[in-house]
Design a protein around this motif. Structure first.
Motif: not given
Length: 172
Positions: A60, A62, A64-66, A68, A71
């Motif tokens: 990835t 992305d 912010a959209g995955s 983790n 983060y």
């Protein structure tokens, strides 16, 4: 002007670039601070808008959209350091001793403002008679400045990120 280093030969030639050497020096300094548990000094290496990310999906971009494992923006880094240095927290009590090796630097993008490096990191953590091994590819984007170079992004892609990963009482 951005120099994108597309081939291995270009990447190796880029290692002699003074901007790249500054970035590598900062990454090694970060590793030393982490191994010595100097988390307050560690967080000062980051820009105010930086992110420290450990993604689960190794491919990835992305974050912010995955999903983790970590983060962290500046606020979350401060909170994480507080948990690790103050009071009674799993991360602070009986912390593992660590030794990390950061090597195989590959400059990806180089310009007068920033250097993006990929590297390999192997971290050995020792706690209660047991050694744990953490390995991954790390990307650092280092912002260069006459006031002091700082980390604008750190992404740690663990080799086993999609498996069950034990909790760590230290920063990667």
């Amino acid at each position: 002007m951005t120099d994108t280093l597309a081939t291995p030969a270009e990447g190796l030639l880029g290692l002699s670039d003074p901007r790249v050497l500054r970035a590598i020096s900062l990454v090694w300094h970060e590793a030393d601070l982490l191994d010595r548990g100097l988390y307050e000094q560690w967080q000062q290496l980051y820009t105010d808008d930086a992110h420290y990310v450990i993604p689960i999906d190794p491919d990835t971009e992305d974050f912010a959209g995955s999903l983790n494992m970590v983060y962290d923006d500046a606020r979350m880094r401060r909170m994480r350091v507080t948990r690790m240095t103050e009071g009674y927290a799993i991360a602070a009590v009986d912390a593992a001793r660590t030794v990390r090796t950061v090597s195989r630097f590959v400059p990806e993008e180089v310009n007068d403002a920033e250097v993006t490096l990929r590297s390999a990191q192997v971290l050995v953590a020792y706690k209660r008679g047991r050694h744990d091994l953490w390995a991954g590819e790390v990307t650092h984007r280092v912002r260069l400045s006459t006031e002091g170079d700082r980390i604008a992004l750190k992404v740690v892609r663990l080799v086993d990120s999609e498996d069950a990963v034990p909790a760590a009482g230290f920063l990667l």
